[in-house]
Motif scaffolding. Structure first.
Motif, PDB file in Angstrom:
ATOM      1  N   ASP A 138       0.834  -1.204   0.000  1.00 59.86           N
ATOM      2  CA  ASP A 138       0.000   0.000   0.000  1.00 59.86           C
ATOM      3  C   ASP A 138       0.867   1.252   0.000  1.00 59.86           C
ATOM      4  N   ARG A 139       0.615   2.124  -0.976  1.00 60.84           N
ATOM      5  CA  ARG A 139       1.299   3.420  -1.103  1.00 60.84           C
ATOM      6  C   ARG A 139       2.809   3.272  -1.272  1.00 60.84           C
ATOM      7  N   CYS A 140       3.258   2.107  -1.754  1.00 62.73           N
ATOM      8  CA  CYS A 140       4.681   1.881  -2.025  1.00 62.73           C
ATOM      9  C   CYS A 140       4.971   2.051  -3.513  1.00 62.73           C
ATOM     10  N   PRO A 141       6.192   2.440  -3.862  1.00 61.90           N
ATOM     11  CA  PRO A 141       6.582   2.428  -5.284  1.00 61.90           C
ATOM     12  C   PRO A 141       6.557   0.998  -5.827  1.00 61.90           C
ATOM     13  N   PRO A 142       6.466   0.825  -7.135  1.00 64.94           N
ATOM     14  CA  PRO A 142       6.472  -0.525  -7.713  1.00 64.94           C
ATOM     15  C   PRO A 142       7.711  -1.312  -7.292  1.00 64.94           C
ATOM     16  N   GLY A 143       7.484  -2.562  -6.925  1.00 69.34           N
ATOM     17  CA  GLY A 143       8.586  -3.429  -6.533  1.00 69.34           C
ATOM     18  C   GLY A 143       9.087  -3.233  -5.118  1.00 69.34           C
ATOM     19  N   VAL A 144       8.407  -2.410  -4.325  1.00 61.45           N
ATOM     20  CA  VAL A 144       8.815  -2.127  -2.946  1.00 61.45           C
ATOM     21  C   VAL A 144       7.677  -2.511  -2.009  1.00 61.45           C
ATOM     22  N   SER A 145       8.042  -3.059  -0.847  1.00 60.08           N
ATOM     23  CA  SER A 145       7.056  -3.431   0.167  1.00 60.08           C
ATOM     24  C   SER A 145       7.467  -2.848   1.508  1.00 60.08           C
ATOM     25  N   VAL A 146       6.490  -2.741   2.396  1.00 63.82           N
ATOM     26  CA  VAL A 146       6.724  -2.147   3.702  1.00 63.82           C
ATOM     27  C   VAL A 146       6.108  -3.015   4.787  1.00 63.82           C
ATOM     28  N   THR A 147       6.729  -3.020   5.944  1.00 67.11           N
ATOM     29  CA  THR A 147       6.170  -3.686   7.118  1.00 67.11           C
ATOM     30  C   THR A 147       6.315  -2.777   8.323  1.00 67.11           C
ATOM     31  N   GLU A 148       5.531  -3.055   9.344  1.00 65.84           N
ATOM     32  CA  GLU A 148       5.637  -2.325  10.608  1.00 65.84           C
ATOM     33  C   GLU A 148       6.309  -3.229  11.639  1.00 65.84           C
ATOM     34  N   VAL A 149       7.251  -2.665  12.366  1.00 62.46           N
ATOM     35  CA  VAL A 149       7.961  -3.394  13.414  1.00 62.46           C
ATOM     36  C   VAL A 149       7.566  -2.804  14.762  1.00 62.46           C
ATOM     37  N   THR A 150       7.216  -3.672  15.685  1.00 62.24           N
ATOM     38  CA  THR A 150       6.884  -3.264  17.049  1.00 62.24           C
ATOM     39  C   THR A 150       7.847  -3.951  18.002  1.00 62.24           C
ATOM     40  N   VAL A 151       8.385  -3.205  18.941  1.00 57.76           N
ATOM     41  CA  VAL A 151       9.262  -3.767  19.974  1.00 57.76           C
ATOM     42  C   VAL A 151       8.542  -3.650  21.312  1.00 57.76           C
ATOM     43  N   ALA A 152       8.273  -4.798  21.937  1.00 58.48           N
ATOM     44  CA  ALA A 152       7.606  -4.810  23.240  1.00 58.48           C
ATOM     45  C   ALA A 152       8.420  -5.685  24.197  1.00 58.48           C
ATOM     46  N   SER A 153       7.776  -6.242  25.197  1.00 59.07           N
ATOM     47  CA  SER A 153       8.531  -6.893  26.278  1.00 59.07           C
ATOM     48  C   SER A 153       9.444  -8.008  25.773  1.00 59.07           C
ATOM     49  N   GLU A 154       8.939  -8.854  24.855  1.00 57.04           N
ATOM     50  CA  GLU A 154       9.773  -9.950  24.355  1.00 57.04           C
ATOM     51  C   GLU A 154      10.967  -9.424  23.570  1.00 57.04           C
ATOM     52  N   GLY A 155      10.802  -8.266  22.929  1.00 57.52           N
ATOM     53  CA  GLY A 155      11.882  -7.695  22.142  1.00 57.52           C
ATOM     54  C   GLY A 155      13.039  -7.192  22.973  1.00 57.52           C
ATOM     55  N   LEU A 156      12.799  -6.928  24.259  1.00 56.09           N
ATOM     56  CA  LEU A 156      13.875  -6.448  25.125  1.00 56.09           C
ATOM     57  C   LEU A 156      14.986  -7.488  25.276  1.00 56.09           C
ATOM     58  N   GLU A 157      14.663  -8.751  24.992  1.00 59.14           N
ATOM     59  CA  GLU A 157      15.654  -9.819  25.129  1.00 59.14           C
ATOM     60  C   GLU A 157      16.613  -9.870  23.937  1.00 59.14           C
ATOM     61  N   TRP A 158      16.286  -9.197  22.844  1.00 58.03           N
ATOM     62  CA  TRP A 158      17.104  -9.268  21.636  1.00 58.03           C
ATOM     63  C   TRP A 158      18.276  -8.301  21.734  1.00 58.03           C
ATOM     64  N   THR A 159      19.472  -8.819  21.478  1.00 58.56           N
ATOM     65  CA  THR A 159      20.636  -7.959  21.319  1.00 58.56           C
ATOM     66  C   THR A 159      20.735  -7.517  19.865  1.00 58.56           C
ATOM     67  N   GLY A 160      21.615  -6.558  19.601  1.00 61.84           N
ATOM     68  CA  GLY A 160      21.847  -6.163  18.216  1.00 61.84           C
ATOM     69  C   GLY A 160      22.309  -7.331  17.374  1.00 61.84           C
ATOM     70  N   GLU A 161      23.139  -8.194  17.932  1.00 62.78           N
ATOM     71  CA  GLU A 161      23.629  -9.358  17.203  1.00 62.78           C
ATOM     72  C   GLU A 161      22.494 -10.330  16.899  1.00 62.78           C
ATOM     73  N   ASP A 162      21.572 -10.510  17.834  1.00 64.24           N
ATOM     74  CA  ASP A 162      20.403 -11.356  17.580  1.00 64.24           C
ATOM     75  C   ASP A 162      19.623 -10.847  16.372  1.00 64.24           C
ATOM     76  N   VAL A 163      19.430  -9.538  16.314  1.00 58.62           N
ATOM     77  CA  VAL A 163      18.678  -8.941  15.208  1.00 58.62           C
ATOM     78  C   VAL A 163      19.420  -9.146  13.888  1.00 58.62           C
ATOM     79  N   ARG A 164      20.723  -8.876  13.877  1.00 59.23           N
ATOM     80  CA  ARG A 164      21.499  -9.027  12.635  1.00 59.23           C
ATOM     81  C   ARG A 164      21.482 -10.478  12.150  1.00 59.23           C
ATOM     82  N   ARG A 165      21.576 -11.409  13.070  1.00 59.07           N
ATOM     83  CA  ARG A 165      21.547 -12.824  12.691  1.00 59.07           C
ATOM     84  C   ARG A 165      20.175 -13.198  12.108  1.00 59.07           C
TER      85      ARG A 165
END
Length: 380
Positions: free
Chosen positions: A343-370
């Motif tokens: 929705d409302r993206c240029p052709p060939g592009v997609s978008v998502t929404e990211v939410t960080v809540a209590s479970e996300g506090l356990e993720w380190t930067g390395e966890d995310v990159r992996r």
């Protein structure tokens, strides 16, 4: 109505998300009915005396939610509504009667314009205009220079469909002042206002009273079942209760939603600043992860999130990204992304929404990159 294949696909997603060991957040709607009821029954006694009688057309636990919300938001009164859509229609209708002008200035990607099927005009007799169509909140100059009168300025804080973006505190004050210079009232669409305190560096009872009225949601950030309040001056809230009845919002009993709202105020509200802070860590790691994975182009917006939610844009179709996200959940027990859209993206592009809540506090930067690397491998 969704066909069988759509229902089956949704069930598959819910099963995968529920079974994941690692997630950035868990939506309350991901739970089964029995789980949700059991958790409410187990926890509600910690925030309200369950030996009290149930509410009937308000009162009881519903009145307690109204009192708590009004105090938190710094207003003298508040009214509980089953939905924010109804609350805001009522608020703007009441203000139109006071100002004599049914025109509401708001952003073209604000919730009433995109997600409510033209309810302001179809149901409430209101007309909308747009001081700006830029993918950001309107500026004070745009409000001052707009070429026709309006009775109310409605500001969505944060502006979700533009990337959960917020103005600075000084910019917000200037925009409110600009509206008042035009003899307009100001209403905050504060569905997610709860998590704005970190960005503004101000408490809720200093932010909300900048406006003449404010709506807040209980399920979007506070994990309640449903429900909202409209807060403002006593005479406005009294009139809003009358219109709530006329709109069909005078619900016989609402104690499950009200109890879950109290739980959200007690448990989730104090934790939101930690989610906002960690969202900045997650966003930075996502950018780094896409670079390391060799993705030709990516966008994390805003680069430093204003709240605990933000957007990610990638140069792939939504079907490929949704398939990769779901397979990652099923195959690794890690859910990094949920749903991708075009929705409302240029052709060939997609978008998502990211939410960080209590479970996300356990993720380190390395966890995310992996996790990013594992996701990109599945995009193919």
């Amino acid at each position: 109505m969704a066909d069988k294949s759509e229902r089956d696909e949704r069930r598959r997603r819910l099963e995968a998300w529920r079974a994941s060991d690692r997630v950035l957040w868990r939506a309350s709607a991901d739970q089964r009915v029995g789980e949700r009821l059991a958790a409410l029954a187990a926890d509600a006694g910690g925030v309200y005396d369950l030996d009290e009688w149930t509410d009937i057309y308000g009162g009881g636990v519903v009145a307690e939610v109204e009192r708590r919300a009004a105090d938190l938001l710094g207003f003298p009164a508040a009214a509980f509504f089953p939905t924010g859509t109804m609350a805001q229609q009522v608020a703007l209708r009441c203000w139109a009667g006071r100002t004599g002008n049914p025109t509401v200035a708001l952003h073209p990607v604000s919730h009433p314009e995109l997600h409510e099927r033209g309810a302001f005009g179809a149901v409430s007799g209101l007309r909308t205009v747009h001081p700006t169509d830029e993918p950001r909140p309107a500026t004070a100059q745009e409000v001052r220079d707009f070429d026709e009168p309006f009775g109310a300025l409605m500001l969505e804080l944060p502006l979700r469909d533009a990337g959960f973006v917020l103005p600075s505190w000084d910019e917000l004050v200037e925009v409110v002042d600009a509206a008042r210079e035009r003899d307009a009232v100001v209403h905050f669409d504060g569905a997610r206002l709860w998590e704005c305190t970190t960005h503004f560096g101000r408490p809720l009872d200093e932010i909300a009273p900048l406006a003449d009225s404010v709506y807040v949601s209980f399920y979007k950030s506070l994990d309640a079942l449903s429900g909202a309040v409209l807060a403002g001056p006593e005479d406005l809230v009294d009139e809003a209760r009358t219109w709530r009845h006329r709109y069909g919002g005078q619900v016989f009993q609402q104690y499950p939603a009200a109890l879950s709202a109290l739980l959200g105020l007690e448990r989730e509200l104090p934790r939101l600043p930690s989610y906002v802070s960690h969202a900045k860590v997650v966003a930075a790691a996502l950018r780094e992860g896409f670079l390391e994975a060799g993705v030709p182009w990516s966008r994390v917006h805003p680069e430093e999130p204003h709240t605990h939610q933000f957007q990610v844009w990638l140069p792939y179709g939504a079907d490929a990204l949704n398939d990769a996200a779901l397979r990652q959940s099923e195959e690794t027990g890690v859910t990094l992304f949920r749903r991708w859209f075009t929705d409302r993206c240029p052709p060939g592009v997609s978008v998502t929404e990211v939410t960080v809540a209590s479970e996300g506090l356990e993720w380190t930067g390395e966890d995310v990159r992996r996790a990013v690397g594992a996701f990109v491998e599945r995009v193919g």
